[in-house]
Motif scaffolding. Structure first.
Motif, PDB file in Angstrom:
ATOM      1  N   SER A  65       0.842  -1.185   0.000  1.00  0.00           N
ATOM      2  CA  SER A  65       0.000   0.000   0.000  1.00  0.00           C
ATOM      3  C   SER A  65       0.875   1.232   0.000  1.00  0.00           C
ATOM      4  O   SER A  65       2.069   1.177   0.263  1.00  0.00           O
ATOM      5  N   LEU A  66       0.264   2.328  -0.284  1.00  0.00           N
ATOM      6  CA  LEU A  66       0.985   3.589  -0.244  1.00  0.00           C
ATOM      7  C   LEU A  66       1.610   3.819   1.111  1.00  0.00           C
ATOM      8  O   LEU A  66       2.757   4.186   1.223  1.00  0.00           O
ATOM      9  N   SER A  67       0.836   3.542   2.136  1.00  0.00           N
ATOM     10  CA  SER A  67       1.336   3.878   3.469  1.00  0.00           C
ATOM     11  C   SER A  67       2.516   3.013   3.893  1.00  0.00           C
ATOM     12  O   SER A  67       3.302   3.401   4.740  1.00  0.00           O
ATOM     13  N   GLU A  68       2.646   1.864   3.267  1.00  0.00           N
ATOM     14  CA  GLU A  68       3.844   1.073   3.544  1.00  0.00           C
ATOM     15  C   GLU A  68       5.079   1.828   3.073  1.00  0.00           C
ATOM     16  O   GLU A  68       6.074   1.931   3.788  1.00  0.00           O
TER      17      GLU A  68
END
Lengths: 117, 117
Positions: free
Chosen positions: B9-12
């Motif tokens: 994910s982006l937040s990773e």
DNA sequence: CATTCATATGAATTAATCATCATATGACGG
DNA sequence: CCGTCATATGATGATTAATTCATATGAATG
């Protein structure tokens, strides 16, 4: 303590900005609020975390105005500041695309870096 | 450890991105490199920090490709990845303007929050 | 090949941040 | 006003990150 940052400089502002966003729980919250506004209980359930932990982590997000609160009866509805956050995500996305194609070490979370040297 | 962040994910990606930038020393480095490319010794002198500390802090910046290195004879010249960093600074600038006009608590570093309640 | 300049590395201490648990507040319904 | 639903707070132990000091590497120069 060291007075590295120039007074009123951009980087002075940046510190809280970035440190607020450099936490997995808070990023998880942001990611969920990106989909839709939610209350604390919903966030806690979806992230499989304690309510108090979500509450603690919402505080800095709100303080920095990355997340807004709207009080609705006994509920508090939290929503994302899209105006700020979406462009940020976009930049990171571009950065990863261009500079971290394999993502091997660039922006990947590789904890304990097993066997790395 | 909690597996909050959705895989890929982006937040990773965001986590390392933000945590690398959430450090006063590294922000000081970035701020200086914004003016002009420099070597470690120059950075250390200007920031009044030990050379080894600057070196340690350059590493994550380079790893994330926020800073580039160019080896020139015996010197290593560090320069800023403006393509990524300038838009980021601009967003923060806008954010502060709009959401933290007084800057009282929003993005200000208030360590120890003396007397705050 | 010894010296100096430029930078990097490693280990160890110190400091900062987080998660956790217990408990508090606060608003509403009955 | 008692219960309960929704959220916040505070203190503390645990985890993680940053700074420091000592030392290593490495490249050029006489």
């Amino acid at each position: 303590m060291n007075v590295i940052l120039v007074k009123n400089s951009l980087s002075e502002n940046c510190h809280l900005f970035f440190s607020t966003l450099s936490n997995p729980t808070r990023l998880g919250i942001v990611e969920l609020l990106r989909e839709a506004p939610r209350n604390v209980t919903q966030l806690a359930e979806t992230l499989h975390q304690e309510q108090s932990m979500i509450s603690h982590n919402l505080k800095p997000l709100i303080r920095c105005r990355f997340v807004f609160v709207e009080k609705k009866w006994r509920e508090h509805i939290y929503s994302l500041n899209r105006e700020t956050m979406e462009p940020i995500f976009k930049i990171i996305d571009n950065h990863v695309e261009k500079y971290c194609p394999s993502k091997g070490s660039c922006l990947k979370i590789n904890k304990k870096q097993t066997g790395e040297r």
